[in-house]
Design a protein around this motif. Structure first.
Motif, PDB file in Angstrom:
ATOM      1  N   ALA A  77     -86.302  13.411  36.839  1.00 26.56           N
ATOM      2  CA  ALA A  77     -86.382  14.446  35.819  1.00 26.56           C
ATOM      3  C   ALA A  77     -84.961  14.622  35.299  1.00 26.56           C
ATOM      4  O   ALA A  77     -84.034  14.828  36.085  1.00 26.56           O
ATOM      5  CB  ALA A  77     -86.905  15.739  36.418  1.00 26.56           C
ATOM      6  N   ILE A  78     -84.792  14.507  33.999  1.00 29.90           N
ATOM      7  CA  ILE A  78     -83.468  14.603  33.390  1.00 29.90           C
ATOM      8  C   ILE A  78     -83.423  15.870  32.550  1.00 29.90           C
ATOM      9  O   ILE A  78     -84.265  16.061  31.660  1.00 29.90           O
ATOM     10  CB  ILE A  78     -83.162  13.363  32.524  1.00 29.90           C
ATOM     11  N   ALA A  79     -82.454  16.725  32.841  1.00 32.09           N
ATOM     12  CA  ALA A  79     -82.312  17.983  32.105  1.00 32.09           C
ATOM     13  C   ALA A  79     -82.098  17.696  30.620  1.00 32.09           C
ATOM     14  O   ALA A  79     -81.305  16.840  30.252  1.00 32.09           O
ATOM     15  CB  ALA A  79     -81.146  18.793  32.659  1.00 32.09           C
ATOM     16  N   GLY A  80     -82.844  18.417  29.786  1.00 30.00           N
ATOM     17  CA  GLY A  80     -82.707  18.256  28.348  1.00 30.00           C
ATOM     18  C   GLY A  80     -83.565  17.156  27.753  1.00 30.00           C
ATOM     19  O   GLY A  80     -83.603  16.986  26.542  1.00 30.00           O
ATOM     20  N   LYS A  81     -84.252  16.388  28.603  1.00 30.09           N
ATOM     21  CA  LYS A  81     -85.126  15.312  28.132  1.00 30.09           C
ATOM     22  C   LYS A  81     -86.566  15.631  28.554  1.00 30.09           C
ATOM     23  O   LYS A  81     -86.814  15.969  29.700  1.00 30.09           O
ATOM     24  CB  LYS A  81     -84.727  13.967  28.735  1.00 30.09           C
ATOM     25  N   PRO A  82     -87.507  15.521  27.628  1.00 29.55           N
ATOM     26  CA  PRO A  82     -88.894  15.815  27.983  1.00 29.55           C
ATOM     27  C   PRO A  82     -89.508  14.711  28.849  1.00 29.55           C
ATOM     28  O   PRO A  82     -89.154  13.538  28.730  1.00 29.55           O
ATOM     29  CB  PRO A  82     -89.591  15.902  26.628  1.00 29.55           C
ATOM     30  N   GLY A  83     -90.412  15.100  29.722  1.00 29.33           N
ATOM     31  CA  GLY A  83     -91.136  14.126  30.534  1.00 29.33           C
ATOM     32  C   GLY A  83     -90.374  13.667  31.760  1.00 29.33           C
ATOM     33  O   GLY A  83     -89.394  14.277  32.188  1.00 29.33           O
ATOM     34  N   LEU A  84     -90.842  12.565  32.304  1.00 28.63           N
ATOM     35  CA  LEU A  84     -90.256  11.975  33.494  1.00 28.63           C
ATOM     36  C   LEU A  84     -89.785  10.565  33.183  1.00 28.63           C
ATOM     37  O   LEU A  84     -90.266   9.936  32.237  1.00 28.63           O
ATOM     38  CB  LEU A  84     -91.286  11.932  34.626  1.00 28.63           C
ATOM     39  N   PHE A  85     -88.899  10.058  34.013  1.00 27.06           N
ATOM     40  CA  PHE A  85     -88.324   8.743  33.807  1.00 27.06           C
ATOM     41  C   PHE A  85     -88.348   7.959  35.100  1.00 27.06           C
ATOM     42  O   PHE A  85     -88.263   8.535  36.182  1.00 27.06           O
ATOM     43  CB  PHE A  85     -86.877   8.862  33.309  1.00 27.06           C
ATOM     44  N   GLU A  86     -88.452   6.643  34.957  1.00 27.75           N
ATOM     45  CA  GLU A  86     -88.390   5.766  36.116  1.00 27.75           C
ATOM     46  C   GLU A  86     -87.028   5.081  36.127  1.00 27.75           C
ATOM     47  O   GLU A  86     -86.600   4.514  35.123  1.00 27.75           O
ATOM     48  CB  GLU A  86     -89.502   4.718  36.066  1.00 27.75           C
ATOM     49  N   LEU A  87     -86.348   5.159  37.267  1.00 30.41           N
ATOM     50  CA  LEU A  87     -85.043   4.536  37.419  1.00 30.41           C
ATOM     51  C   LEU A  87     -85.219   3.022  37.422  1.00 30.41           C
ATOM     52  O   LEU A  87     -85.973   2.477  38.216  1.00 30.41           O
ATOM     53  CB  LEU A  87     -84.391   4.998  38.728  1.00 30.41           C
ATOM     54  N   LYS A  88     -84.521   2.348  36.524  1.00 26.48           N
ATOM     55  CA  LYS A  88     -84.621   0.894  36.438  1.00 26.48           C
ATOM     56  C   LYS A  88     -83.447   0.200  37.115  1.00 26.48           C
ATOM     57  O   LYS A  88     -83.628  -0.670  37.931  1.00 26.48           O
ATOM     58  CB  LYS A  88     -84.728   0.436  34.975  1.00 26.48           C
ATOM     59  N   LEU A  89     -82.210   0.556  36.720  1.00 27.87           N
ATOM     60  CA  LEU A  89     -81.048  -0.031  37.368  1.00 27.87           C
ATOM     61  C   LEU A  89     -79.836   0.849  37.182  1.00 27.87           C
ATOM     62  O   LEU A  89     -79.769   1.664  36.276  1.00 27.87           O
ATOM     63  CB  LEU A  89     -80.760  -1.450  36.859  1.00 27.87           C
ATOM     64  N   GLN A  90     -78.891   0.672  38.089  1.00 26.45           N
ATOM     65  CA  GLN A  90     -77.677   1.462  38.054  1.00 26.45           C
ATOM     66  C   GLN A  90     -76.580   0.675  37.343  1.00 26.45           C
ATOM     67  O   GLN A  90     -76.463  -0.535  37.511  1.00 26.45           O
ATOM     68  CB  GLN A  90     -77.242   1.798  39.473  1.00 26.45           C
ATOM     69  N   THR A  91     -75.798   1.387  36.523  1.00 25.56           N
ATOM     70  CA  THR A  91     -74.688   0.764  35.818  1.00 25.56           C
ATOM     71  C   THR A  91     -73.386   1.424  36.276  1.00 25.56           C
ATOM     72  O   THR A  91     -73.417   2.369  37.059  1.00 25.56           O
ATOM     73  CB  THR A  91     -74.838   0.926  34.292  1.00 25.56           C
ATOM     74  N   ARG A  92     -72.254   0.940  35.756  1.00 22.35           N
ATOM     75  CA  ARG A  92     -70.968   1.531  36.120  1.00 22.35           C
ATOM     76  C   ARG A  92     -70.864   2.989  35.699  1.00 22.35           C
ATOM     77  O   ARG A  92     -70.320   3.817  36.399  1.00 22.35           O
ATOM     78  CB  ARG A  92     -69.824   0.767  35.466  1.00 22.35           C
ATOM     79  N   SER A  93     -71.370   3.288  34.520  1.00 29.18           N
ATOM     80  CA  SER A  93     -71.198   4.624  33.967  1.00 29.18           C
ATOM     81  C   SER A  93     -72.429   5.518  34.119  1.00 29.18           C
ATOM     82  O   SER A  93     -72.475   6.592  33.552  1.00 29.18           O
ATOM     83  CB  SER A  93     -70.833   4.511  32.493  1.00 29.18           C
ATOM     84  N   GLY A  94     -73.414   5.099  34.858  1.00 28.24           N
ATOM     85  CA  GLY A  94     -74.636   5.881  35.026  1.00 28.24           C
ATOM     86  C   GLY A  94     -75.777   4.989  35.451  1.00 28.24           C
ATOM     87  O   GLY A  94     -75.647   4.202  36.382  1.00 28.24           O
ATOM     88  N   PHE A  95     -76.893   5.069  34.727  1.00 30.24           N
ATOM     89  CA  PHE A  95     -78.017   4.202  35.033  1.00 30.24           C
ATOM     90  C   PHE A  95     -78.955   4.080  33.842  1.00 30.24           C
ATOM     91  O   PHE A  95     -78.845   4.816  32.872  1.00 30.24           O
ATOM     92  CB  PHE A  95     -78.777   4.684  36.279  1.00 30.24           C
ATOM     93  N   LEU A  96     -79.857   3.131  33.948  1.00 33.00           N
ATOM     94  CA  LEU A  96     -80.856   2.869  32.917  1.00 33.00           C
ATOM     95  C   LEU A  96     -82.188   3.407  33.420  1.00 33.00           C
ATOM     96  O   LEU A  96     -82.579   3.132  34.555  1.00 33.00           O
ATOM     97  CB  LEU A  96     -80.960   1.366  32.650  1.00 33.00           C
ATOM     98  N   ALA A  97     -82.852   4.192  32.588  1.00 33.30           N
ATOM     99  CA  ALA A  97     -84.139   4.776  32.962  1.00 33.30           C
ATOM    100  C   ALA A  97     -85.148   4.505  31.854  1.00 33.30           C
ATOM    101  O   ALA A  97     -84.797   4.386  30.682  1.00 33.30           O
ATOM    102  CB  ALA A  97     -83.999   6.271  33.189  1.00 33.30           C
ATOM    103  N   GLU A  98     -86.412   4.399  32.252  1.00 34.99           N
ATOM    104  CA  GLU A  98     -87.498   4.164  31.294  1.00 34.99           C
ATOM    105  C   GLU A  98     -88.418   5.373  31.290  1.00 34.99           C
ATOM    106  O   GLU A  98     -88.849   5.838  32.344  1.00 34.99           O
ATOM    107  CB  GLU A  98     -88.278   2.916  31.683  1.00 34.99           C
ATOM    108  N   SER A  99     -88.718   5.883  30.109  1.00 38.23           N
ATOM    109  CA  SER A  99     -89.585   7.044  29.970  1.00 38.23           C
ATOM    110  C   SER A  99     -91.002   6.688  30.403  1.00 38.23           C
ATOM    111  O   SER A  99     -91.551   5.675  29.973  1.00 38.23           O
ATOM    112  CB  SER A  99     -89.586   7.534  28.526  1.00 38.23           C
ATOM    113  N   ILE A 100     -91.580   7.519  31.230  1.00 37.06           N
ATOM    114  CA  ILE A 100     -92.976   7.316  31.628  1.00 37.06           C
ATOM    115  C   ILE A 100     -93.889   7.702  30.474  1.00 37.06           C
ATOM    116  O   ILE A 100     -94.967   7.153  30.308  1.00 37.06           O
ATOM    117  CB  ILE A 100     -93.297   8.122  32.900  1.00 37.06           C
TER     118      ILE A 100
END
Length: 169
Positions: free
Chosen positions: A8-31
């Motif tokens: 759950a990401i504050a300020g973003k609607p819905g839920l996300f699935e963690l895909k991969l981690q990057t240097r500056s954060g991570f990549l997530a896909e909206s469910i």
């Protein structure tokens, strides 16, 4: 129900699935719509496995509450979040009879039901026990692998001659 990588990401609607981690954060896909987003380390992010609901006795993990809803609804959708507040409170009281009514607001109930309906629509909820990555099980597997590796290396390892220092000569 496997929600190990659901965010759950504050300020973003819905839920996300963690895909991969990057240097500056991570990549997530909206469910919700399948769009991929990058999330920086400054964003307020919560794993569903770490969220819990206040009760009068102890906090109850969100995964257990979603499982209780799945059991009540026979893995079907929960009531709509557009129902009036009295219906939502009564419904949630059936699921979690001892929830702390002073600290759990109607907005929290709506969020839980919305998240449940989102996961249910994607076939990610079930009446089965939740499959949360158990730290103890992972730790045991790592210890076992390390122990096996040490056994194999000690059997195949030959002792190397050590260098003599000037004092030994």
């Amino acid at each position: 129900m496997n929600v190990d990588k659901i965010l759950a990401i504050a300020g973003k609607p819905g839920l996300f699935e963690l895909k991969l981690q990057t240097r500056s954060g991570f990549l997530a896909e909206s469910i919700l719509d399948g769009k991929k987003i990058t999330v920086g380390l400054r964003n307020n992010v919560s794993l569903l496995t770490e969220i819990s609901i206040y009760t009068y006795n102890e906090d109850k993990p969100l995964v257990e509450i979603m499982r209780a809803i799945a059991i009540k609804e026979n893995e079907g959708p929960a009531i709509s979040i557009k129902e009036d507040n009295a219906k939502l409170i009564a419904y949630f009281k059936e699921i979690v009879p001892d929830y702390d009514q002073d600290r759990v607001y109607v907005s929290d109930i709506k969020k839980v039901l919305n998240w449940y309906n989102l996961l249910q629509a994607k076939g990610m909820v079930s009446k089965d026990e939740p499959t949360i990555a158990n730290a103890e099980e992972i730790k045991e597997q790592v210890v076992e692998e390390v122990t096996q590796g040490e056994t194999e290396t000690s059997e195949t390892k030959t002792k190397k001659p050590t260098k003599k220092t000037k004092k030994e000569e």
